[in-house]
Write a protein that holds these residues in place. Sequence first.
Motif, PDB file in Angstrom:
ATOM      1  N   ARG B 167      66.005  38.230  99.887  1.00  0.00           N
ATOM      2  CA  ARG B 167      66.395  37.053 100.042  1.00  0.00           C
ATOM      3  C   ARG B 167      66.549  36.572  98.764  1.00  0.00           C
ATOM      4  N   ASP B 168      66.273  37.410  97.575  1.00  0.00           N
ATOM      5  CA  ASP B 168      66.306  36.899  96.175  1.00  0.00           C
ATOM      6  C   ASP B 168      67.680  36.887  95.521  1.00  0.00           C
ATOM      7  N   PRO B 169      67.949  36.215  94.725  1.00  0.00           N
ATOM      8  CA  PRO B 169      69.026  36.237  93.688  1.00  0.00           C
ATOM      9  C   PRO B 169      69.065  37.695  92.876  1.00  0.00           C
ATOM     10  N   ASN B 170      70.471  38.211  93.412  1.00  0.00           N
ATOM     11  CA  ASN B 170      70.432  39.628  92.870  1.00  0.00           C
ATOM     12  C   ASN B 170      69.782  39.767  91.425  1.00  0.00           C
ATOM     13  N   PRO B 171      68.944  40.422  91.128  1.00  0.00           N
ATOM     14  CA  PRO B 171      68.236  40.273  89.648  1.00  0.00           C
ATOM     15  C   PRO B 171      69.106  41.026  88.723  1.00  0.00           C
ATOM     16  N   ALA B 172      69.923  42.153  89.046  1.00  0.00           N
ATOM     17  CA  ALA B 172      70.546  42.623  88.058  1.00  0.00           C
ATOM     18  C   ALA B 172      71.776  41.645  87.597  1.00  0.00           C
ATOM     19  N   ILE B 173      72.649  40.899  88.462  1.00  0.00           N
ATOM     20  CA  ILE B 173      73.489  40.325  88.215  1.00  0.00           C
ATOM     21  C   ILE B 173      73.062  39.071  87.402  1.00  0.00           C
ATOM     22  N   LEU B 174      71.902  38.427  88.033  1.00  0.00           N
ATOM     23  CA  LEU B 174      71.441  37.398  87.343  1.00  0.00           C
ATOM     24  C   LEU B 174      70.969  37.463  86.149  1.00  0.00           C
ATOM     25  N   GLU B 175      70.330  38.666  85.768  1.00  0.00           N
ATOM     26  CA  GLU B 175      70.000  38.632  84.230  1.00  0.00           C
ATOM     27  C   GLU B 175      71.328  38.635  83.351  1.00  0.00           C
ATOM     28  N   GLN B 176      72.244  39.375  83.726  1.00  0.00           N
ATOM     29  CA  GLN B 176      73.399  39.395  83.268  1.00  0.00           C
ATOM     30  C   GLN B 176      74.121  37.999  82.718  1.00  0.00           C
ATOM     31  N   LEU B 177      74.073  37.130  83.902  1.00  0.00           N
ATOM     32  CA  LEU B 177      74.533  35.981  83.678  1.00  0.00           C
ATOM     33  C   LEU B 177      73.767  34.891  83.158  1.00  0.00           C
ATOM     34  N   GLN B 178      72.484  35.178  82.875  1.00  0.00           N
ATOM     35  CA  GLN B 178      71.486  34.233  82.389  1.00  0.00           C
ATOM     36  C   GLN B 178      71.943  33.418  81.033  1.00  0.00           C
ATOM     37  N   PRO B 179      72.483  34.307  80.090  1.00  0.00           N
ATOM     38  CA  PRO B 179      73.152  33.485  79.017  1.00  0.00           C
ATOM     39  C   PRO B 179      74.214  32.295  79.215  1.00  0.00           C
ATOM     40  N   THR B 180      75.155  32.986  80.021  1.00  0.00           N
ATOM     41  CA  THR B 180      76.174  31.961  80.568  1.00  0.00           C
ATOM     42  C   THR B 180      75.616  30.679  81.113  1.00  0.00           C
ATOM     43  N   ILE B 181      74.705  30.881  82.007  1.00  0.00           N
ATOM     44  CA  ILE B 181      73.857  29.728  82.872  1.00  0.00           C
ATOM     45  C   ILE B 181      73.345  29.026  81.927  1.00  0.00           C
ATOM     46  N   ALA B 182      72.692  29.538  81.078  1.00  0.00           N
ATOM     47  CA  ALA B 182      71.823  28.619  79.996  1.00  0.00           C
ATOM     48  C   ALA B 182      72.743  27.958  79.113  1.00  0.00           C
ATOM     49  N   ALA B 183      74.145  28.518  79.001  1.00  0.00           N
ATOM     50  CA  ALA B 183      74.873  27.730  77.875  1.00  0.00           C
ATOM     51  C   ALA B 183      75.945  26.741  78.678  1.00  0.00           C
ATOM     52  N   LEU B 184      75.850  26.542  79.821  1.00  0.00           N
ATOM     53  CA  LEU B 184      76.488  25.711  80.740  1.00  0.00           C
ATOM     54  C   LEU B 184      76.621  24.145  80.076  1.00  0.00           C
ATOM     55  N   SER B 185      77.542  23.608  79.940  1.00  0.00           N
ATOM     56  CA  SER B 185      77.620  22.160  78.862  1.00  0.00           C
ATOM     57  C   SER B 185      78.706  21.336  80.022  1.00  0.00           C
ATOM     58  N   ASP B 186      79.569  21.676  80.789  1.00  0.00           N
ATOM     59  CA  ASP B 186      80.349  20.763  81.393  1.00  0.00           C
ATOM     60  C   ASP B 186      80.732  20.937  82.913  1.00  0.00           C
ATOM     61  N   GLU B 187      81.128  20.444  83.207  1.00  0.00           N
ATOM     62  CA  GLU B 187      81.834  20.722  84.849  1.00  0.00           C
ATOM     63  C   GLU B 187      82.563  21.779  85.123  1.00  0.00           C
ATOM     64  N   GLN B 188      83.473  21.735  84.063  1.00  0.00           N
ATOM     65  CA  GLN B 188      84.537  22.908  84.074  1.00  0.00           C
ATOM     66  C   GLN B 188      83.732  24.279  83.949  1.00  0.00           C
ATOM     67  N   GLY B 189      82.748  24.225  83.123  1.00  0.00           N
ATOM     68  CA  GLY B 189      82.185  25.683  83.137  1.00  0.00           C
ATOM     69  C   GLY B 189      81.332  25.781  84.273  1.00  0.00           C
ATOM     70  N   VAL B 190      80.568  24.921  85.007  1.00  0.00           N
ATOM     71  CA  VAL B 190      80.118  25.153  86.222  1.00  0.00           C
ATOM     72  C   VAL B 190      80.974  25.665  87.174  1.00  0.00           C
ATOM     73  N   VAL B 191      82.285  24.914  87.544  1.00  0.00           N
ATOM     74  CA  VAL B 191      83.271  25.338  88.305  1.00  0.00           C
ATOM     75  C   VAL B 191      83.970  27.008  87.850  1.00  0.00           C
ATOM     76  N   GLN B 192      83.667  27.129  86.828  1.00  0.00           N
ATOM     77  CA  GLN B 192      84.417  28.382  86.531  1.00  0.00           C
ATOM     78  C   GLN B 192      83.421  29.693  86.923  1.00  0.00           C
ATOM     79  N   LEU B 193      81.954  29.391  86.691  1.00  0.00           N
ATOM     80  CA  LEU B 193      80.991  30.307  87.115  1.00  0.00           C
ATOM     81  C   LEU B 193      81.013  30.462  88.453  1.00  0.00           C
ATOM     82  N   ALA B 194      81.057  29.276  89.208  1.00  0.00           N
ATOM     83  CA  ALA B 194      81.144  29.195  90.826  1.00  0.00           C
ATOM     84  C   ALA B 194      82.161  30.080  91.093  1.00  0.00           C
ATOM     85  N   HIS B 195      83.481  30.071  90.498  1.00  0.00           N
ATOM     86  CA  HIS B 195      84.724  30.645  90.998  1.00  0.00           C
ATOM     87  C   HIS B 195      84.429  32.143  90.774  1.00  0.00           C
ATOM     88  N   ASP B 196      84.102  32.432  89.689  1.00  0.00           N
ATOM     89  CA  ASP B 196      83.890  33.914  89.198  1.00  0.00           C
ATOM     90  C   ASP B 196      82.856  34.468  90.268  1.00  0.00           C
TER      91      ASP B 196
END
Lengths: 241, 262
Positions: B167-196
């Motif tokens: 039931r947990d977020p995939n730890p391997a993928i999450l760890e890879q994405l963390q820098p991107t998540i931490a760097a989110l700065s606008d709506e476009q970035g959030v939508v792009q992350l969701a899209h990908d």
Amino acid sequence: MEISERELRAEMRGVDEVHRESMEHASADIAELHSGEGRRLMGMSRRTVLGRAAVAGTAIAVGSQLVPVTRLFTPAFGQQLDDATIAAFAESVELAAVAAYQAAAASGKVTTPAVADAATLFASHHKEHGAAFGGAAGDKATGKANAALLAALTPQLNAAADENAVLELAYGLENAAAATYLFALGALTSPAALQLTASILPVEGQHAVVLGQVLGKPATDYVPKFESDETALKPDKYPLG
Amino acid sequence: VEILNDELRRQARATQDAHAAAMRPFRNALNRVFGERGATADAKRHLMLPGLDRRGFLRIGGVTIAGAAILAACGGDDDDSTGATSAAARASSPTSASGSNAQDATILRTASSIEALAVAAYQKGIDSGLVTTPAVADAAKLFQSQHQEHLDYFVSLTEKAGGQAFRDPNPAILEQLQPTIAALSDEQGVVQLAHDLEVAAAETYQSNVAMFKDATLNVAIMSVGGVEARHVAVLATVLATPPVPAAFQVRDKAVPSGTGVK
């Protein structure tokens, strides 16, 4: 969530470019199905298609009317079909979709250029889907649009009062195609046929999303919680010619 | 969902180039995780094989992230079950299924972990305050709720297959994405992350078809996969990118079965 004409045109141009690039790979896949391992697998496989309960009373939008599912789609699929026959049926559905889009374009009812562009693009997708399914069907491919399905669609297209009514028809057809392929995934057996169908189902759903957005439908309409086979087109209702 | 404001989207387009540059690390990370090219065989082995080699994985990602930072980035601070520690612990837990069921259970556990990741990512986006367009916020909430239903569905299927629910977020993928998540700065970035993430989910489920021992799961996985593809189309529209990019969906971004969950 609606999209403007200008945005739709821009997106369709982008789609077309990406689409052409992707076809380099798709062509190889289709060729494989025609003459490679895929065809061998398709020809060998056979299984009993389990009858599945229909959902009585459900209605879908086709054209400008809500039509009970049971009027358009067969409630059960209780016959034995092999993978090649199912692929041939899918081919006929795709070619019927191509014919329907072409008829819509010729009707003069689609007046928004961006919508016409989208319809042309989607028709081209369906043509490629038809070719892929035809390759999978091998000797059972007919190369023809499903006559019974066209016979059901044509009067509704003729009766469509305007562009939106035509789009409603296309929207219902795209969702029905997605449902058909979900249903087919429960009947097919060969990996090649399963994978081909799984690569097409999502695209029909995406077509429906675009059409639903243009029609201004609520997101919950064009993005359901789960794909369903409730509106699947069945070969006993729309037999191969 | 209300109509998106045209002006907002024109502005979004104007910032797309800058955004693309900002998102490059994310795309690189995605390619390293999912791409068929760009990763060495050794790197892929570390990523894909059961018994994830943490040091190897981190070397591939090029980022060393503490578990607490991952947890903070994707929410769930109050729920230990979503924490990186518990996720890592569960990631090393074998399924209880055996034989053919074990293979199905592994696929379903991977799918569950992707859905849980999507739920967490949308929550992060919703909580971030970066999503300012009401229609986008509404879409995010709708899609998140659907991912929660998909997660529940895959969990039930996992248990039915005799496996241990994940039931947990995939730890391997999450760890890879963390820098991107931490760097989110606008709506476009959030939508792009969701899209990908939606693309990865849709392609993963497509890739799972014909891999199951229980053939009925082909329908089950695509009843979800088709919806993820619809999410992709909606988010692509917001990003002013092609909503239906090709006549056939590909599998380039599919997450290999077992990634992070075995």
